[in-house]
Enzyme design. Structure first.
Site, short mmCIF file in Angstrom:
data_model
loop_
_atom_site.label_atom_id
_atom_site.label_comp_id
_atom_site.label_asym_id
_atom_site.label_seq_id
_atom_site.Cartn_x
_atom_site.Cartn_y
_atom_site.Cartn_z
N THR A 128 -66.87 -0.34 46.89
CA THR A 128 -67.68 -0.84 47.99
C THR A 128 -67.53 0.02 49.24
OG1 THR A 128 -67.82 -2.70 49.54
CG2 THR A 128 -65.70 -2.39 48.48
N ASP A 129 -68.56 -0.01 50.09
CA ASP A 129 -68.47 0.70 51.38
C ASP A 129 -67.47 0.03 52.32
OD1 ASP A 129 -69.94 -1.62 51.93
OD2 ASP A 129 -71.62 -0.57 52.87
N GLU A 130 -67.06 -1.21 52.00
CA GLU A 130 -66.14 -1.92 52.90
C GLU A 130 -64.77 -1.27 52.99
OE1 GLU A 130 -65.88 -6.11 52.59
OE2 GLU A 130 -68.00 -6.35 52.13
N TYR A 155 -60.20 -8.85 50.62
CA TYR A 155 -61.06 -8.28 49.56
C TYR A 155 -61.14 -6.75 49.68
CZ TYR A 155 -65.43 -6.51 47.61
OH TYR A 155 -66.36 -5.74 46.95
N LYS A 159 -59.91 -3.59 47.17
CA LYS A 159 -60.82 -2.58 46.61
C LYS A 159 -60.34 -1.18 47.03
CE LYS A 159 -64.10 -3.08 44.51
NZ LYS A 159 -64.36 -3.27 43.05
P1 NAD Z 1 -69.54 -11.01 41.08
O1 NAD Z 1 -68.51 -11.82 41.77
O2 NAD Z 1 -70.95 -11.52 41.05
O3 NAD Z 1 -69.11 -10.76 39.56
C1 NAD Z 1 -67.81 -10.44 39.20
C2 NAD Z 1 -67.70 -10.53 37.68
O4 NAD Z 1 -66.38 -10.12 37.29
C3 NAD Z 1 -67.89 -11.97 37.13
O5 NAD Z 1 -68.70 -11.93 35.98
C4 NAD Z 1 -66.48 -12.42 36.78
O6 NAD Z 1 -66.42 -13.37 35.74
C5 NAD Z 1 -65.84 -11.09 36.38
N1 NAD Z 1 -64.38 -11.09 36.53
C6 NAD Z 1 -63.67 -11.47 37.63
N2 NAD Z 1 -62.34 -11.36 37.38
C7 NAD Z 1 -62.22 -10.87 36.11
C8 NAD Z 1 -61.12 -10.52 35.30
N3 NAD Z 1 -59.86 -10.65 35.73
N4 NAD Z 1 -61.35 -10.04 34.04
C9 NAD Z 1 -62.62 -9.90 33.58
N5 NAD Z 1 -63.71 -10.23 34.32
C10 NAD Z 1 -63.51 -10.70 35.57
O7 NAD Z 1 -69.45 -9.58 41.74
P2 NAD Z 1 -70.62 -8.55 42.14
O8 NAD Z 1 -71.14 -8.89 43.47
O9 NAD Z 1 -71.53 -8.41 40.99
O10 NAD Z 1 -69.76 -7.20 42.30
C11 NAD Z 1 -69.47 -6.40 41.17
C12 NAD Z 1 -68.69 -5.18 41.60
O11 NAD Z 1 -69.45 -4.42 42.54
C13 NAD Z 1 -67.36 -5.49 42.29
O12 NAD Z 1 -66.41 -4.56 41.87
C14 NAD Z 1 -67.67 -5.33 43.76
O13 NAD Z 1 -66.52 -4.95 44.47
C15 NAD Z 1 -68.68 -4.21 43.72
N6 NAD Z 1 -69.65 -4.16 44.82
C16 NAD Z 1 -70.36 -5.27 45.15
C17 NAD Z 1 -71.33 -5.18 46.15
C18 NAD Z 1 -72.19 -6.38 46.52
O14 NAD Z 1 -73.03 -6.27 47.39
N7 NAD Z 1 -72.06 -7.53 45.87
C19 NAD Z 1 -71.54 -3.97 46.80
C20 NAD Z 1 -70.77 -2.85 46.45
C21 NAD Z 1 -69.83 -2.96 45.45
O1 DAU Z 2 -70.83 -3.99 51.60
C1 DAU Z 2 -70.62 -4.30 50.25
C2 DAU Z 2 -70.07 -5.70 50.12
O2 DAU Z 2 -71.15 -6.58 50.39
C3 DAU Z 2 -69.47 -5.99 48.76
O3 DAU Z 2 -68.34 -5.17 48.57
C4 DAU Z 2 -69.07 -7.46 48.63
O4 DAU Z 2 -68.63 -7.72 47.30
C5 DAU Z 2 -70.29 -8.31 48.92
O5 DAU Z 2 -69.94 -9.68 48.88
C6 DAU Z 2 -70.85 -7.95 50.30
O6 DAU Z 2 -69.91 -8.33 51.33
P1 DAU Z 2 -70.40 -9.05 52.69
O7 DAU Z 2 -69.25 -9.77 53.25
O8 DAU Z 2 -71.15 -8.08 53.54
O9 DAU Z 2 -71.50 -10.06 52.04
P2 DAU Z 2 -71.85 -11.60 52.31
O10 DAU Z 2 -73.05 -11.89 51.47
O11 DAU Z 2 -70.67 -12.48 52.18
O12 DAU Z 2 -72.28 -11.61 53.84
C7 DAU Z 2 -73.27 -10.72 54.35
C8 DAU Z 2 -73.31 -10.91 55.86
O13 DAU Z 2 -73.83 -12.21 56.17
C9 DAU Z 2 -71.95 -10.85 56.52
O14 DAU Z 2 -72.08 -10.21 57.78
C10 DAU Z 2 -71.56 -12.32 56.72
C11 DAU Z 2 -72.90 -12.98 56.95
N1 DAU Z 2 -73.04 -14.39 56.49
C12 DAU Z 2 -72.67 -14.69 55.20
C13 DAU Z 2 -72.82 -15.96 54.71
C14 DAU Z 2 -72.40 -16.32 53.30
C15 DAU Z 2 -73.61 -15.35 57.32
O15 DAU Z 2 -73.98 -15.07 58.49
N2 DAU Z 2 -73.78 -16.61 56.82
C16 DAU Z 2 -73.41 -16.97 55.56
O16 DAU Z 2 -73.60 -18.15 55.17
#
Ligand code: NAD
Ligand code: DAU
Length: 339
Positions: A128-130, A155, A159
């Site tokens: 992630t960019d975080e 989190y 990562k």
């Molecule tokens: P998600 O929470 O929707 O899915 C996570 C998946 O991993 C689930 O299917 C869960 O069952 C599985 N999992 C969790 N713990 C496990 C374990 N111990 N063994 C096997 N499986 C396990 O997550 P997401 O939003 O799809 O993110 C996927 C990946 O992408 C993560 O690594 C996250 O850091 C990265 N990422 C997410 C975002 C975003 O915007 N959501 C952006 C950049 C990177």
């Molecule tokens: O940048 C990549 C990341 O993006 C991933 O690594 C994470 O897995 C993914 O969850 C996401 O993280 P954020 O914390 O940015 O996403 P989230 O959807 O939780 O929140 C997006 C923004 O919205 C953040 O600034 C918090 C805000 N927010 C979130 C929720 C759930 C609100 O204002 N209200 C809300 O109810």
């Protein structure tokens, strides 16, 4: 550009989550010659429905934990690559209870790279960019592959730790690995705890959306299909040992995204509630994807955010049985946190 790597038999960890399942669907559609073994523990965030309907000759689900070294020892040999999506992914949950994040994100990545080292299997680490912390709203800079690590939340710190493990395994053991750090994804199958689906499903439920803090925090949105094509590009054409940032020039403030959702769903733009801010809330993320574009020629396809948002809203409108139980559980967690 390095040699083209043509995997035929890959493991996708976390392939029943949001981004992992979109990747599995993308591979099944774009590269049906590739066999995918999904390894997923099916936590609260994993749903086998996310990959339902795919050809069982091409996609197989193994329910298991990435921390289980014995299972990995059986599963990893014979595969060409592991594409590692599995993680605890939600910042708010990591603040409430960091322990599962340490276990899955750090120990789980450790178990996977050990298995890949032992069995000589290529590894792609999805991150992630975080890990780079945040930028000020008025800072002209964007994150690049050279930006120092400065994670803020439980989190993002786990990562960052997992990225460091992968880098160390590349240098010390010669693990054949690549890393990608992507910005915020949106699209179908995203868990309703996350910002966009939470607000969309609130509106569908007749509940006012919830905005944290002053709503000016900026996220750099990318459609999850573009993330999938970028990961495939890096896996097959990226240089071993390299990190690539993935982004699609999608910077938007939370309040702008929320107003766009409200407009698209026929609600007044001020029909939402301000709630308690997230502790340590990162201000702004912004990705400079120049390396990925110039070196590997990748380009995003979903550049019209309004259109992508409309399709995503329609998907949630049409899939209430998919999100209902997860939504109710997530809202119970938010209520306990005053959010
Ligand atoms: P998600 O929470 O929707 O899915 C996570 C998946 O991993 C689930 O299917 C869960 O069952 C599985 N999992 C969790 N713990 C496990 C374990 N111990 N063994 C096997 N499986 C396990 O997550 P997401 O939003 O799809 O993110 C996927 C990946 O992408 C993560 O690594 C996250 O850091 C990265 N990422 C997410 C975002 C975003 O915007 N959501 C952006 C950049 C990177
Ligand atoms: O940048 C990549 C990341 O993006 C991933 O690594 C994470 O897995 C993914 O969850 C996401 O993280 P954020 O914390 O940015 O996403 P989230 O959807 O939780 O929140 C997006 C923004 O919205 C953040 O600034 C918090 C805000 N927010 C979130 C929720 C759930 C609100 O204002 N209200 C809300 O109810």
């Amino acid at each position: 550009m390095s040699e083209i790597f043509e995997p035929k038999n890959i493991i996708v960890t976390g392939g029943c989550g949001f981004i992992g399942s979109n990747f599995v669907r993308w591979v099944a559609r774009e590269h049906p010659e590739v066999h995918v073994t999904v390894l997923d523990k099916l936590t609260y965030a994993g749903n086998p429905e996310n990959i339902a309907g795919l050809d069982s000759a091409c996609v197989e689900l193994v329910v298991g934990d990435i921390c289980d070294a014995g299972l990995l020892d059986e599963l990893v040999p014979g595969h060409d690559a592991v594409v590692h999506y599995a993680a605890e992914s939600h910042n708010d949950n990591s603040i409430a209870d960091p322990a599962p994040f340490l276990r899955t994100n750090v120990e789980g990545t450790f178990a996977l790279i050990e298995a890949c080292r032992k069995h000589g299997v290529r590894f792609h680490h999805v991150s992630t960019d975080e890990v780079y912390g945040d930028l000020a709203l008025d800072d002209p800079a964007r994150f690049t592959e050279e930006t120092p690590y400065r994670p803020s939340s439980p989190y993002s710190s786990t990562k960052a730790a997992s990225d460091m493990l992968v880098r160390a395994w590349v240098r010390t053991y010669g693990l054949r690995a690549t890393i990608s750090n992507c910005s915020n994804n949106y699209g179908p199958y995203q868990h309703p705890e996350k910002f966009i689906p939470r607000q969309v499903t609130n509106i569908l439920d007749g509940v006012r959306p919830r905005l944290y803090g002053d709503g000016r925090n900026v996220r750099d949105w990318i459609h999850t299909e573009d993330h999938s094509s970028a990961v495939w590009t890096i896996l097959t054409r990226g240089r071993v040992g390299e990190t690539y940032l993935i982004g699609a020039d999608g910077e938007r403030s939370n309040i702008d995204v929320l107003r766009a959702i409200l407009r698209a769903m026929g609600r007044p733009e001020d029909d939402f509630d301000w709630v308690r801010d997230r502790p340590g809330h990162d201000r702004r993320y912004a990705i400079d994807p120049t390396k990925l574009r110039r070196e590997l020629g990748w380009e995003p396809a979903h550049t019209d955010f309004a259109a992508g948002l409309e399709r995503t809203i329609a998907w949630y409108r049409d899939h209430e049985p998919w999100w209902r139980a997860a939504k109710d559980a997530a809202e119970a967690r938010y209520a306990a946190q005053g959010q």
